[in-house]
Design a protein around this motif. Sequence first.
Motif, PDB file in Angstrom:
ATOM      1  N   LYS A  60       0.831  -1.199   0.000  1.00 11.20           N
ATOM      2  CA  LYS A  60       0.000   0.000   0.000  1.00 11.20           C
ATOM      3  C   LYS A  60       0.865   1.248   0.000  1.00 11.20           C
ATOM      4  O   LYS A  60       2.020   1.226   0.400  1.00 11.20           O
ATOM      5  N   ASN A  61       0.240   2.355  -0.431  1.00  9.98           N
ATOM      6  CA  ASN A  61       0.857   3.678  -0.438  1.00  9.98           C
ATOM      7  C   ASN A  61       2.180   3.650  -1.184  1.00  9.98           C
ATOM      8  O   ASN A  61       2.233   3.170  -2.313  1.00  9.98           O
ATOM      9  N   SER A  62       3.253   4.105  -0.563  1.00  4.98           N
ATOM     10  CA  SER A  62       4.535   4.175  -1.267  1.00  4.98           C
ATOM     11  C   SER A  62       5.157   2.797  -1.512  1.00  4.98           C
ATOM     12  O   SER A  62       6.181   2.690  -2.181  1.00  4.98           O
ATOM     13  N   TYR A  63       4.545   1.739  -0.989  1.00  7.56           N
ATOM     14  CA  TYR A  63       5.076   0.381  -1.153  1.00  7.56           C
ATOM     15  C   TYR A  63       4.280  -0.435  -2.177  1.00  7.56           C
ATOM     16  O   TYR A  63       4.334  -1.662  -2.182  1.00  7.56           O
ATOM     17  N   ALA A  64       3.548   0.243  -3.062  1.00  2.07           N
ATOM     18  CA  ALA A  64       2.701  -0.458  -4.039  1.00  2.07           C
ATOM     19  C   ALA A  64       3.510  -1.447  -4.888  1.00  2.07           C
ATOM     20  O   ALA A  64       3.009  -2.503  -5.258  1.00  2.07           O
ATOM     21  N   GLY A  65       4.750  -1.141  -5.179  1.00  2.00           N
ATOM     22  CA  GLY A  65       5.575  -2.025  -6.000  1.00  2.00           C
ATOM     23  C   GLY A  65       6.506  -2.916  -5.201  1.00  2.00           C
ATOM     24  O   GLY A  65       7.411  -3.534  -5.762  1.00  2.00           O
ATOM     25  N   ALA A  66       6.280  -3.016  -3.904  1.00  5.62           N
ATOM     26  CA  ALA A  66       7.173  -3.799  -3.041  1.00  5.62           C
ATOM     27  C   ALA A  66       7.101  -5.285  -3.383  1.00  5.62           C
ATOM     28  O   ALA A  66       6.028  -5.807  -3.698  1.00  5.62           O
ATOM     29  N   PRO A  67       8.239  -5.972  -3.294  1.00  6.27           N
ATOM     30  CA  PRO A  67       8.219  -7.417  -3.525  1.00  6.27           C
ATOM     31  C   PRO A  67       7.599  -8.149  -2.336  1.00  6.27           C
ATOM     32  O   PRO A  67       7.672  -7.675  -1.206  1.00  6.27           O
ATOM     33  N   ARG A  68       7.007  -9.294  -2.608  1.00 13.69           N
ATOM     34  CA  ARG A  68       6.505 -10.131  -1.514  1.00 13.69           C
ATOM     35  C   ARG A  68       7.714 -10.822  -0.892  1.00 13.69           C
ATOM     36  O   ARG A  68       8.477 -11.492  -1.586  1.00 13.69           O
ATOM     37  N   PRO A  69       7.909 -10.636   0.412  1.00 14.81           N
ATOM     38  CA  PRO A  69       9.092 -11.248   1.034  1.00 14.81           C
ATOM     39  C   PRO A  69       8.964 -12.764   1.172  1.00 14.81           C
ATOM     40  O   PRO A  69       7.871 -13.302   1.314  1.00 14.81           O
ATOM     41  N   ASP A  70      10.115 -13.419   1.125  1.00 21.31           N
ATOM     42  CA  ASP A  70      10.194 -14.849   1.408  1.00 21.31           C
ATOM     43  C   ASP A  70      10.381 -15.078   2.896  1.00 21.31           C
ATOM     44  O   ASP A  70      10.087 -16.159   3.400  1.00 21.31           O
ATOM     45  N   LEU A  71      10.901 -14.057   3.591  1.00 19.22           N
ATOM     46  CA  LEU A  71      11.217 -14.162   5.012  1.00 19.22           C
ATOM     47  C   LEU A  71      11.115 -12.778   5.642  1.00 19.22           C
ATOM     48  O   LEU A  71      11.530 -11.786   5.039  1.00 19.22           O
ATOM     49  N   ILE A  72      10.573 -12.730   6.865  1.00 18.75           N
ATOM     50  CA  ILE A  72      10.448 -11.480   7.611  1.00 18.75           C
ATOM     51  C   ILE A  72      11.305 -11.588   8.866  1.00 18.75           C
ATOM     52  O   ILE A  72      11.175 -12.546   9.633  1.00 18.75           O
ATOM     53  N   LEU A  73      12.200 -10.618   9.065  1.00 21.49           N
ATOM     54  CA  LEU A  73      12.972 -10.486  10.304  1.00 21.49           C
ATOM     55  C   LEU A  73      12.320  -9.353  11.076  1.00 21.49           C
ATOM     56  O   LEU A  73      12.341  -8.200  10.642  1.00 21.49           O
ATOM     57  N   LEU A  74      11.714  -9.678  12.211  1.00 20.39           N
ATOM     58  CA  LEU A  74      10.850  -8.735  12.920  1.00 20.39           C
ATOM     59  C   LEU A  74      11.328  -8.456  14.332  1.00 20.39           C
ATOM     60  O   LEU A  74      11.445  -9.370  15.152  1.00 20.39           O
ATOM     61  N   ASP A  75      11.578  -7.182  14.623  1.00 19.08           N
ATOM     62  CA  ASP A  75      11.851  -6.753  15.987  1.00 19.08           C
ATOM     63  C   ASP A  75      10.511  -6.611  16.702  1.00 19.08           C
ATOM     64  O   ASP A  75       9.486  -6.342  16.074  1.00 19.08           O
ATOM     65  N   LEU A  76      10.486  -6.793  18.003  1.00 17.52           N
ATOM     66  CA  LEU A  76       9.236  -6.642  18.752  1.00 17.52           C
ATOM     67  C   LEU A  76       8.981  -5.207  19.187  1.00 17.52           C
ATOM     68  O   LEU A  76       7.861  -4.734  19.154  1.00 17.52           O
ATOM     69  N   ASN A  77      10.026  -4.527  19.613  1.00 17.88           N
ATOM     70  CA  ASN A  77       9.869  -3.202  20.197  1.00 17.88           C
ATOM     71  C   ASN A  77      10.039  -2.142  19.122  1.00 17.88           C
ATOM     72  O   ASN A  77      11.142  -1.659  18.871  1.00 17.88           O
ATOM     73  N   VAL A 101       8.186 -15.862   9.750  1.00 20.81           N
ATOM     74  CA  VAL A 101       8.589 -14.703  10.544  1.00 20.81           C
ATOM     75  C   VAL A 101       9.585 -15.151  11.603  1.00 20.81           C
ATOM     76  O   VAL A 101       9.278 -16.001  12.440  1.00 20.81           O
ATOM     77  N   VAL A 102      10.764 -14.557  11.553  1.00 24.72           N
ATOM     78  CA  VAL A 102      11.778 -14.760  12.578  1.00 24.72           C
ATOM     79  C   VAL A 102      11.765 -13.516  13.450  1.00 24.72           C
ATOM     80  O   VAL A 102      12.073 -12.422  12.988  1.00 24.72           O
ATOM     81  N   VAL A 103      11.356 -13.685  14.702  1.00 28.87           N
ATOM     82  CA  VAL A 103      11.408 -12.577  15.650  1.00 28.87           C
ATOM     83  C   VAL A 103      12.865 -12.462  16.095  1.00 28.87           C
ATOM     84  O   VAL A 103      13.451 -13.425  16.587  1.00 28.87           O
ATOM     85  N   LEU A 104      13.440 -11.297  15.858  1.00 29.79           N
ATOM     86  CA  LEU A 104      14.834 -11.016  16.193  1.00 29.79           C
ATOM     87  C   LEU A 104      14.826  -9.757  17.047  1.00 29.79           C
ATOM     88  O   LEU A 104      14.682  -8.651  16.534  1.00 29.79           O
ATOM     89  N   THR A 105      14.943  -9.944  18.364  1.00 31.39           N
ATOM     90  CA  THR A 105      14.709  -8.840  19.287  1.00 31.39           C
ATOM     91  C   THR A 105      15.655  -8.919  20.480  1.00 31.39           C
ATOM     92  O   THR A 105      16.294  -9.948  20.703  1.00 31.39           O
ATOM     93  N   THR A 106      15.721  -7.849  21.236  1.00 34.38           N
ATOM     94  CA  THR A 106      16.591  -7.833  22.414  1.00 34.38           C
ATOM     95  C   THR A 106      15.951  -8.521  23.614  1.00 34.38           C
ATOM     96  O   THR A 106      16.641  -8.924  24.540  1.00 34.38           O
ATOM     97  N   SER A 107      14.630  -8.677  23.602  1.00 35.91           N
ATOM     98  CA  SER A 107      13.924  -9.225  24.763  1.00 35.91           C
ATOM     99  C   SER A 107      14.181 -10.716  24.946  1.00 35.91           C
ATOM    100  O   SER A 107      14.053 -11.503  24.011  1.00 35.91           O
ATOM    101  N   LYS A 108      14.502 -11.072  26.189  1.00 33.59           N
ATOM    102  CA  LYS A 108      14.623 -12.477  26.570  1.00 33.59           C
ATOM    103  C   LYS A 108      13.520 -12.843  27.558  1.00 33.59           C
ATOM    104  O   LYS A 108      13.557 -13.900  28.174  1.00 33.59           O
ATOM    105  N   ASP A 109      12.529 -11.968  27.692  1.00 31.40           N
ATOM    106  CA  ASP A 109      11.429 -12.150  28.627  1.00 31.40           C
ATOM    107  C   ASP A 109      10.567 -13.342  28.208  1.00 31.40           C
ATOM    108  O   ASP A 109      10.139 -13.429  27.055  1.00 31.40           O
TER     109      ASP A 109
END
Length: 155
Positions: A60-77, A101-109
Motif C-alpha cells: 500500500k501507499n509508497s510500497y505499491a511495487g514492493a516485492p513479496r518477502p520470502d522471510l520477515i525479520l521482525l523486531d518486537l519493540n 517470521v523470525v522474531v529477532l529482538t533484544t527481549s529475553k522475557d
Amino acid sequence: VSVGGIFYMPQRNRPVEIILVEDSPSDTELTIEALQAGDIPCNLSHVEDGVEAMEFLARKNSYAGAPRPDLILLDLNLPRKDGREVLAELKSDPDLRTIPVVVLTTSKDDRDISQAYQLQANCYIAKPVDFAQFVSVLRAIEHFWLEVATLPTKT
C-alpha cells in the motif's frame, strides 16, 4: 547450484526477498553487513516501524511495487505499531500468514517469547550484544531459512 558464479538454491532461480522490520540503525547496519557477507543472494528491504511494515506487506501507499518477502525479520519493540501487533495482523491475513517470521529482538522475557509463539512466529531469537555473535546468529538464520528449509512459493 552455481550459475555465473552466483549460488542459487535448487528450488529458486532468483535472489531471496527479505524484509527487515527494525528501528535500531546499528542493528539494521549489522544485519545488512551480515547478509551481504553471506553466501545466499538476497534482496533486503527495510522498514523502521510496524505501520510501515504492514503497508509494505500489503503493498500500500509508497510500497505499491514492493516485492513479496520470502522471510520477515521482525523486531518486537517498534514505534507506532509494535512487532506483536504486526505479527498478529499478518498471521491473521490469509495472503500473508505463510510468510515465515523470525522474531529477532533484544527481549529475553519469557512472556514475550511465549506471546510471539502464540501469535505464530516461526522462530524467536534474542539478539546477542556481541558483534561476532550477532553475525553468527544471522548466518545461522540464513543457513536454516534460506538453505535448509523449503519456503512456500509466492502466491
